[in-house]
Enzyme design. Structure first.
Site, PDB file in Angstrom:
ATOM      1  N   GLU A 190       0.858  -1.194   0.000  1.00  0.00           N
ATOM      2  CA  GLU A 190       0.000   0.000   0.000  1.00  0.00           C
ATOM      3  C   GLU A 190       0.887   1.234   0.000  1.00  0.00           C
ATOM      4  O   GLU A 190       1.794   1.347   0.808  1.00  0.00           O
ATOM      5  CB  GLU A 190      -0.917  -0.025   1.234  1.00  0.00           C
ATOM      6  CG  GLU A 190      -1.671   1.249   1.506  1.00  0.00           C
ATOM      7  CD  GLU A 190      -2.445   1.802   0.300  1.00  0.00           C
ATOM      8  OE1 GLU A 190      -3.254   1.077  -0.278  1.00  0.00           O
ATOM      9  OE2 GLU A 190      -2.197   2.987  -0.068  1.00  0.00           O
ATOM     10  N   ALA A 219     -20.947   5.515   1.326  1.00  0.00           N
ATOM     11  CA  ALA A 219     -21.096   4.526   2.409  1.00  0.00           C
ATOM     12  C   ALA A 219     -22.392   3.725   2.305  1.00  0.00           C
ATOM     13  O   ALA A 219     -22.964   3.320   3.306  1.00  0.00           O
ATOM     14  CB  ALA A 219     -20.999   5.217   3.777  1.00  0.00           C
ATOM     15  N   ILE A 220     -22.835   3.508   1.071  1.00  0.00           N
ATOM     16  CA  ILE A 220     -24.076   2.757   0.855  1.00  0.00           C
ATOM     17  C   ILE A 220     -23.743   1.353   0.337  1.00  0.00           C
ATOM     18  O   ILE A 220     -22.926   1.203  -0.571  1.00  0.00           O
ATOM     19  CB  ILE A 220     -24.966   3.444  -0.225  1.00  0.00           C
ATOM     20  CG1 ILE A 220     -25.142   4.938   0.063  1.00  0.00           C
ATOM     21  CG2 ILE A 220     -26.310   2.731  -0.351  1.00  0.00           C
ATOM     22  CD1 ILE A 220     -25.751   5.274   1.369  1.00  0.00           C
ATOM     23  N   HIS A 273     -25.328  -0.736  -1.885  1.00  0.00           N
ATOM     24  CA  HIS A 273     -26.433  -0.573  -2.834  1.00  0.00           C
ATOM     25  C   HIS A 273     -27.210  -1.872  -3.009  1.00  0.00           C
ATOM     26  O   HIS A 273     -26.637  -2.973  -2.924  1.00  0.00           O
ATOM     27  CB  HIS A 273     -25.884  -0.155  -4.208  1.00  0.00           C
ATOM     28  CG  HIS A 273     -25.333   1.242  -4.218  1.00  0.00           C
ATOM     29  ND1 HIS A 273     -26.124   2.351  -4.102  1.00  0.00           N
ATOM     30  CD2 HIS A 273     -24.058   1.706  -4.328  1.00  0.00           C
ATOM     31  CE1 HIS A 273     -25.370   3.443  -4.142  1.00  0.00           C
ATOM     32  NE2 HIS A 273     -24.111   3.078  -4.274  1.00  0.00           N
ATOM     33  N   ARG A 291     -13.701   8.809  -7.796  1.00  0.00           N
ATOM     34  CA  ARG A 291     -14.164   7.546  -8.392  1.00  0.00           C
ATOM     35  C   ARG A 291     -13.137   7.067  -9.425  1.00  0.00           C
ATOM     36  O   ARG A 291     -12.637   7.881 -10.217  1.00  0.00           O
ATOM     37  CB  ARG A 291     -15.498   7.741  -9.110  1.00  0.00           C
ATOM     38  CG  ARG A 291     -16.605   8.296  -8.232  1.00  0.00           C
ATOM     39  CD  ARG A 291     -17.823   8.636  -9.084  1.00  0.00           C
ATOM     40  NE  ARG A 291     -18.921   9.166  -8.303  1.00  0.00           N
ATOM     41  CZ  ARG A 291     -19.100  10.463  -8.047  1.00  0.00           C
ATOM     42  NH1 ARG A 291     -18.267  11.366  -8.525  1.00  0.00           N
ATOM     43  NH2 ARG A 291     -20.125  10.860  -7.331  1.00  0.00           N
ATOM     44  N   SER A 296     -18.223   2.885  -8.231  1.00  0.00           N
ATOM     45  CA  SER A 296     -19.445   2.478  -7.544  1.00  0.00           C
ATOM     46  C   SER A 296     -20.201   1.500  -8.439  1.00  0.00           C
ATOM     47  O   SER A 296     -20.263   1.727  -9.651  1.00  0.00           O
ATOM     48  CB  SER A 296     -20.304   3.701  -7.263  1.00  0.00           C
ATOM     49  OG  SER A 296     -21.411   3.344  -6.496  1.00  0.00           O
ATOM     50  N   SER A 310     -20.044  -1.981  -2.253  1.00  0.00           N
ATOM     51  CA  SER A 310     -21.091  -2.998  -2.074  1.00  0.00           C
ATOM     52  C   SER A 310     -20.636  -4.363  -2.590  1.00  0.00           C
ATOM     53  O   SER A 310     -21.010  -5.401  -2.053  1.00  0.00           O
ATOM     54  CB  SER A 310     -22.347  -2.600  -2.847  1.00  0.00           C
ATOM     55  OG  SER A 310     -22.621  -1.241  -2.708  1.00  0.00           O
ATOM     56  N   CYS A 363     -17.467  14.402  22.156  1.00  0.00           N
ATOM     57  CA  CYS A 363     -18.584  14.447  21.190  1.00  0.00           C
ATOM     58  C   CYS A 363     -19.118  13.039  20.915  1.00  0.00           C
ATOM     59  O   CYS A 363     -20.315  12.824  20.831  1.00  0.00           O
ATOM     60  CB  CYS A 363     -18.142  15.043  19.869  1.00  0.00           C
ATOM     61  SG  CYS A 363     -17.489  16.702  19.969  1.00  0.00           S
ATOM     62  N   CYS A 377     -17.023  18.755  17.277  1.00  0.00           N
ATOM     63  CA  CYS A 377     -15.842  19.625  17.400  1.00  0.00           C
ATOM     64  C   CYS A 377     -14.695  19.133  16.512  1.00  0.00           C
ATOM     65  O   CYS A 377     -13.650  19.767  16.444  1.00  0.00           O
ATOM     66  CB  CYS A 377     -15.416  19.775  18.858  1.00  0.00           C
ATOM     67  SG  CYS A 377     -14.256  18.533  19.456  1.00  0.00           S
TER      68      CYS A 377
END
Ligand SMILES: Cc1cc2nc3c(=O)[nH]c(=O)nc-3n(C[C@H](O)[C@H](O)[C@H](O)COP(=O)(O)OP(=O)(O)OC[C@H]3O[C@@H](n4cnc5c(N)ncnc54)[C@H](O)[C@@H]3O)c2cc1C
Length: 483
Positions: A34, A49-50, A52, A314, A339, A343, A403, A438
């Site tokens: 990486e 963050a779906i 699908h 993307r 995308s 998923s 928070c 914050c």
């Protein structure tokens, strides 16, 4: 000196990590390279963050099949690997008769793709489920199998478990050249040294075209495309109960409004072609576009409650399809994964195993690979659970991030996790500290302290998120200075 591995995976976004996790269940030596200082540093950390449902890709494409398969796998995987995931369902909103016709097309596509439970809802039904949606809505496509997830945690969960199963992850290792060795394997040159592997998997996201061209003739062109977002304070979360999409157009899936797993509201993205696949800046025009489009679906969002903006790139290509294939002898592309790549990730990993097998790599399964993970999440515990935990380990009784109610115990868990973070944001991605209103203003300095104490670091060396983001420039006071 080089090290010889069975398989080398280039890139540790969700695709490389999912492939590493799958391979780690087999008797094989696996290396992941990486270029950044952490995993999930590309589009896998900056997206909608779906998970699908799978009505969007054209039937018969890899994207359609792998999306639906990946969606079906997500629930068990997230339970086993302790990744926040919720099947909250999605609505594609239509605001005109023409858009209503688009819903029929998506319904038909979804049914052909095997998406379960799809149905078209009337305006009244939509407004009952989503009172904050514009009253101009005329209908919506409901997909109950769509879900929300914490995408960097999905990636970390795959990568950490792979490492526990013996996969070697080398960070700060940018692949700069790949050559075929005399024995048919590959010699991989990186900024962290040379490595050898019999098989290579290209999972380099927006840079997957460059990696492909190191070993094979060009077959696709990556066309980086930026999407920008608002993250809103939890005070805005009441505005959506489901993922609220607009009808897709030539620019993609449109601007969505959705709750996140941490009860924030996410608004975005736009879609703009860019030259530089690493430049994740926000723009005034982009943010104005997002606000304007979101207003059509959910009017009245209070942008004074915005706590952060971000952008993701993307890995679009000149084809409307994932580039998954054997690109050269013993070299597999998991490339151009746009995308719904998040998923599809676990299904893409299984696809990679099939391609490896076609290349002749068929390792034995390990008898007992690790396939589960467990994390302490203090903020989601009840009082009784919290008391018991603090009695066992008092550091869980010291709240560091006010928070998000993240404790010192959780920060320590993150720092001593299988892939230790090396920046304040690395801790944030693992423990959730600094994610709140914050944005680390309160907990940031305390996290620097804990990182230095635990890892024996010089405070001046600690970064927000890797090279070029040092937090402290010099000491301003010495012990014994007069005040
Ligand atoms: C704005 C936006 C919204 C999206 N929304 C969704 C969504 O809601 N649902 C969904 O399913 N999908 C979504 N996606 C798509 C999804 O995020 C991607 O498909 C997925 O993250 C791709 O993962 P990856 O591992 O291929 O790429 P990445 O996460 O980009 O990982 C590639 C990795 O390779 C590394 N790398 C690159 N070059 C080298 C090199 N030379 N040497 C070593 N390492 C290298 C990079 O540093 C990076 O870590 C969205 C994407 C964007 C940008």
């Amino acid at each position: 000196m080089t090290n010889m591995f069975d398989v080398c995976i280039i890139g540790c976004g969700v695709i490389g990590a999912a492939a590493a996790f799958e391979l780690s269940k087999y008797q094989a030596s696996v290396l992941v390279l990486e270029k950044e200082n952490d995993v999930a540093m590309g589009s896998s950390r900056a997206n909608s963050a779906i998970i699908h449902a799978g009505y969007d890709p054209l039937p018969g494409t890899l994207m359609a099949r792998l999306n639906v398969e990946g969606n079906a796998m997500a629930e068990d995987l997230c339970r086993d690997l302790d990744v926040p995931f919720k099947r909250i369902g999605s609505l594609v909103l239509a605001f005109s008769d023409a858009e209503k016709a688009t819903l029929e097309t998506l319904l038909d596509r979804g049914q052909r793709n095997g998406v379960p439970g799809l149905k078209i809802l009337s305006a009244e039904e939509v407004l009952q489920m989503e009172p904050q949606v514009s009253p101009k809505v005329v209908a919506a496509l409901y997909a109950p199998s769509a879900g929300i997830i914490t995408p960097w945690e999905y990636t970390l969960a795959f990568a950490e478990t792979a490492v526990l199963n013996g996969v070697e992850l080398v960070r700060n290792a940018k692949v700069t050249a790949i050559q075929k060795g005399a024995d048919g394997g590959y010699r991989i040159t990186t900024t962290a040294g040379e490595f050898e592997a019999r098989y290579v998997i290209n999972a380099a996201g927006v840079h997957s075209g460059e990696i492909h061209e190191m070993v094979a003739p060009k077959t696709f062109t990556v066309k980086p495309n930026r999407g920008e977002y608002y993250v809103m304070d939890k005070a805005e979360c009441f505005r959506a109960n489901h993922v609220l999409f607009q009808c897709p157009n030539e620019d993609g899936k449109g601007v969505l409004v959705t709750p996140t797993m941490d009860h924030n509201l996410l608004v975005g993205p736009n879609a703009v072609g860019v030259e530089d696949g690493d430049r994740v800046n926000n723009t005034a025009e982009g943010m104005a576009f997002v606000r304007g489009k979101a207003e059509l679906s959910v009017p009245g969002i209070n942008y004074r409650n915005a706590i952060r903006n971000f952008a993701g790139i993307r890995a679009n290509t000149d084809r409307d399809e994932f580039q998954i294939s054997i690109a050269a002898e013993r070299f597999i592309d998991l490339a151009g994964i746009k995308s719904p790549g998040l998923s599809s990730a676990p299904a893409i990993a299984l696809e990679a195993m099939k391609l490896l097998s076609q290349c002749g790599f068929r390792p034995e399964k390990k008898a007992h690979p690790i396939t589960t993970r467990k994390k302490v999440r203090f903020r989601y515990m009840n009082d009784q659970e919290r008391r018991e935990l603090i009695l066992r380990q008092p550091q869980y009784g010291r709240v560091i991030c006010r928070c998000e109610t993240v404790t010192e115990g959780e920060i320590l868990d993150a720092i001593h996790s299988p892939i230790p973070p090396c920046s304040v944001d690395g801790v944030k991605r693992r423990a959730g500290s600094g994610m709140g209103r914050c944005q680390g203003g309160f907990c940031g300095p305390r996290i620097v302290d804990i990182l230095c104490r635990e890892l024996h670091l010089d405070p001046l060396s600690v970064t927000q998120d890797g090279a070029g983001s040092r937090l402290l420039l010099k000491e301003t006071k010495q012990v014994g200075d007069e005040f």
